[in-house]
Design a protein around this motif. Structure first.
Motif, mmCIF file in Angstrom:
data_model
loop_
_atom_site.group_PDB
_atom_site.id
_atom_site.type_symbol
_atom_site.label_atom_id
_atom_site.label_comp_id
_atom_site.label_asym_id
_atom_site.label_seq_id
_atom_site.Cartn_x
_atom_site.Cartn_y
_atom_site.Cartn_z
ATOM 1 N N ALA A 77 0.834 -1.199 0.000
ATOM 2 C CA ALA A 77 0.000 0.000 0.000
ATOM 3 C C ALA A 77 0.871 1.253 0.000
ATOM 4 O O ALA A 77 1.924 1.288 0.628
ATOM 5 C CB ALA A 77 -0.917 0.005 1.217
ATOM 6 N N SER A 78 0.420 2.272 -0.727
ATOM 7 C CA SER A 78 1.135 3.540 -0.757
ATOM 8 C C SER A 78 0.894 4.298 0.543
ATOM 9 O O SER A 78 0.048 3.918 1.365
ATOM 10 C CB SER A 78 0.645 4.387 -1.933
ATOM 11 O OG SER A 78 -0.699 4.801 -1.707
ATOM 12 N N ALA A 79 1.623 5.389 0.725
ATOM 13 C CA ALA A 79 1.449 6.199 1.937
ATOM 14 C C ALA A 79 0.012 6.687 2.062
ATOM 15 O O ALA A 79 -0.583 6.638 3.144
ATOM 16 C CB ALA A 79 2.415 7.381 1.910
ATOM 17 N N LEU A 80 -0.565 7.157 0.951
ATOM 18 C CA LEU A 80 -1.932 7.657 1.002
ATOM 19 C C LEU A 80 -2.929 6.532 1.248
ATOM 20 O O LEU A 80 -3.928 6.711 1.959
ATOM 21 C CB LEU A 80 -2.280 8.390 -0.296
ATOM 22 C CG LEU A 80 -3.580 9.211 -0.276
ATOM 23 C CD1 LEU A 80 -3.548 10.255 0.833
ATOM 24 C CD2 LEU A 80 -3.819 9.873 -1.624
ATOM 25 N N GLN A 81 -2.666 5.358 0.699
ATOM 26 C CA GLN A 81 -3.539 4.208 0.958
ATOM 27 C C GLN A 81 -3.469 3.779 2.417
ATOM 28 O O GLN A 81 -4.477 3.365 3.001
ATOM 29 C CB GLN A 81 -3.152 3.053 0.037
ATOM 30 C CG GLN A 81 -3.542 3.279 -1.415
ATOM 31 C CD GLN A 81 -2.947 2.241 -2.351
ATOM 32 O OE1 GLN A 81 -1.882 1.656 -2.070
ATOM 33 N NE2 GLN A 81 -3.621 1.992 -3.458
ATOM 34 N N LEU A 82 -2.302 3.900 3.028
ATOM 35 C CA LEU A 82 -2.161 3.580 4.449
ATOM 36 C C LEU A 82 -2.936 4.581 5.304
ATOM 37 O O LEU A 82 -3.601 4.200 6.275
ATOM 38 C CB LEU A 82 -0.682 3.574 4.845
ATOM 39 C CG LEU A 82 0.169 2.436 4.267
ATOM 40 C CD1 LEU A 82 1.637 2.686 4.537
ATOM 41 C CD2 LEU A 82 -0.257 1.089 4.843
ATOM 42 N N VAL A 83 -2.878 5.845 4.928
ATOM 43 C CA VAL A 83 -3.650 6.861 5.639
ATOM 44 C C VAL A 83 -5.143 6.598 5.476
ATOM 45 O O VAL A 83 -5.921 6.717 6.436
ATOM 46 C CB VAL A 83 -3.289 8.274 5.126
ATOM 47 C CG1 VAL A 83 -4.283 9.312 5.644
ATOM 48 C CG2 VAL A 83 -1.879 8.638 5.572
ATOM 49 N N ALA A 84 -5.551 6.222 4.267
ATOM 50 C CA ALA A 84 -6.968 5.902 4.028
ATOM 51 C C ALA A 84 -7.415 4.740 4.903
ATOM 52 O O ALA A 84 -8.517 4.751 5.469
ATOM 53 C CB ALA A 84 -7.190 5.569 2.550
ATOM 54 N N ALA A 85 -6.558 3.726 5.050
ATOM 55 C CA ALA A 85 -6.882 2.580 5.901
ATOM 56 C C ALA A 85 -7.025 3.006 7.354
ATOM 57 O O ALA A 85 -7.908 2.524 8.076
ATOM 58 C CB ALA A 85 -5.810 1.509 5.757
ATOM 59 N N ALA A 86 -6.158 3.917 7.787
ATOM 60 C CA ALA A 86 -6.231 4.426 9.161
ATOM 61 C C ALA A 86 -7.520 5.205 9.382
ATOM 62 O O ALA A 86 -8.182 5.053 10.414
ATOM 63 C CB ALA A 86 -5.021 5.309 9.450
ATOM 64 N N LEU A 87 -7.907 6.043 8.416
ATOM 65 C CA LEU A 87 -9.145 6.819 8.532
ATOM 66 C C LEU A 87 -10.362 5.904 8.569
ATOM 67 O O LEU A 87 -11.318 6.145 9.318
ATOM 68 C CB LEU A 87 -9.249 7.811 7.379
ATOM 69 C CG LEU A 87 -8.269 8.987 7.402
ATOM 70 C CD1 LEU A 87 -8.363 9.783 6.101
ATOM 71 C CD2 LEU A 87 -8.541 9.891 8.587
ATOM 72 N N ASP A 88 -10.337 4.858 7.742
ATOM 73 C CA ASP A 88 -11.451 3.895 7.743
ATOM 74 C C ASP A 88 -11.584 3.212 9.097
ATOM 75 O O ASP A 88 -12.687 3.026 9.616
ATOM 76 C CB ASP A 88 -11.242 2.838 6.650
ATOM 77 C CG ASP A 88 -11.542 3.359 5.258
ATOM 78 O OD1 ASP A 88 -12.186 4.434 5.140
ATOM 79 O OD2 ASP A 88 -11.136 2.706 4.280
ATOM 80 N N ALA A 89 -10.447 2.830 9.668
ATOM 81 C CA ALA A 89 -10.466 2.159 10.971
ATOM 82 C C ALA A 89 -10.981 3.087 12.055
ATOM 83 O O ALA A 89 -11.758 2.686 12.926
ATOM 84 C CB ALA A 89 -9.067 1.652 11.314
ATOM 85 N N ALA A 90 -10.563 4.351 12.011
ATOM 86 C CA ALA A 90 -11.047 5.326 12.993
ATOM 87 C C ALA A 90 -12.542 5.572 12.813
ATOM 88 O O ALA A 90 -13.278 5.720 13.793
ATOM 89 C CB ALA A 90 -10.280 6.635 12.854
ATOM 90 N N GLY A 91 -12.985 5.605 11.564
ATOM 91 C CA GLY A 91 -14.411 5.794 11.294
ATOM 92 C C GLY A 91 -15.254 4.665 11.855
ATOM 93 O O GLY A 91 -16.361 4.890 12.357
ATOM 94 N N ALA A 92 -14.713 3.445 11.798
ATOM 95 C CA ALA A 92 -15.440 2.303 12.350
ATOM 96 C C ALA A 92 -15.483 2.357 13.876
ATOM 97 O O ALA A 92 -16.427 1.862 14.504
ATOM 98 C CB ALA A 92 -14.775 1.004 11.891
ATOM 99 N N PHE A 93 -14.472 2.976 14.484
ATOM 100 C CA PHE A 93 -14.423 3.087 15.944
ATOM 101 C C PHE A 93 -15.498 4.046 16.444
ATOM 102 O O PHE A 93 -16.147 3.801 17.465
ATOM 103 C CB PHE A 93 -13.033 3.580 16.359
ATOM 104 C CG PHE A 93 -12.880 3.868 17.823
ATOM 105 C CD1 PHE A 93 -12.772 2.844 18.745
ATOM 106 C CD2 PHE A 93 -12.849 5.175 18.290
ATOM 107 C CE1 PHE A 93 -12.631 3.105 20.101
ATOM 108 C CE2 PHE A 93 -12.708 5.452 19.640
ATOM 109 C CZ PHE A 93 -12.600 4.416 20.547
#
Length: 204
Positions: A77-93
């Motif tokens: 995953a690219s840097a931006l894709q990693l950030v997107a994954a982090a945002l998705d995880a936070a959104g689920a929290f």
């Protein structure tokens, strides 16, 4: 003697938030919070070092959501894709059931400069931890720091929208929208825009 009952921490948190919202953070004491749910001040301090910690309790869980999102992302995953994954995880929290609580908490913090400073520090810690996680995934500097700080900013923007009165979208949906806006920004030309007069001169 009042016993240290199971669930006391959650009861203290809810009571504190209600009191902070109705009579002000500075005007509310730890003793009042404890007494409002039938507990002692000593019990309050078994759970929280001071009344500010009621508002910032669970920060490590919040941070873990971001880091788990990065850890679960695909290997390349690219840097931006990693950030997107982090945002998705936070959104689920932050599920929609948490929105009234988060909205009230935000209103309390917005009225107190010291609490606002503490909230800003939370985002600094978040960006630092995400940057470290990105570096561990092979993202080089300065890209790791740029991506992490951008991610923290995007989350803050999305969160502010999520708690607005009348908002019904999930935080995950809003986060993705903010990310798309960021992508459109970074896709623009970095050449300075020229005025029509400058353009005329260059043609002359």
């Amino acid at each position: 003697m009042v016993r240290w009952q199971p669930g006391a921490r959650e009861r203290l948190q809810e009571a504190a938030l209600e009191l902070f919202a109705t009579q002000g953070f500075e005007q509310t004491t730890a003793a009042e919070i404890a007494q409002s749910v039938g507990l002692t001040e000593r019990t309050f301090f078994r759970h929280f070092s001071d009344k500010r910690e009621v508002l910032f309790d669970g920060q490590s869980i919040f941070l873990d959501a971001f880091l788990e999102g990065i850890e679960a992302a695909p290997p390349h995953a690219s840097a931006l894709q990693l950030v997107a994954a982090a945002l998705d995880a936070a959104g689920a929290f932050f599920v929609n059931e948490r929105r009234p609580h988060s909205r009230m908490r935000y209103s309390v913090i917005a009225q107190n400069p010291a609490l606002q400073e503490r909230e800003l520090h939370k985002f600094f810690v978040l960006a630092s931890a995400v940057a470290e996680a990105l570096r561990a995934r092979g993202v080089a500097e300065p890209l790791a720091t740029l991506a992490a700080e951008s991610g923290a900013t995007m989350f803050g923007i999305a969160f502010a929208q999520w708690i607005r009165e009348g908002e019904e979208r999930t935080l995950a949906v809003i986060g993705r929208q903010v990310l798309r806006e960021f992508q459109s920004l970074t896709a623009e030309s970095i050449e300075p825009a020229r005025s029509s007069q400058d353009a005329s001169r260059s043609r002359g």
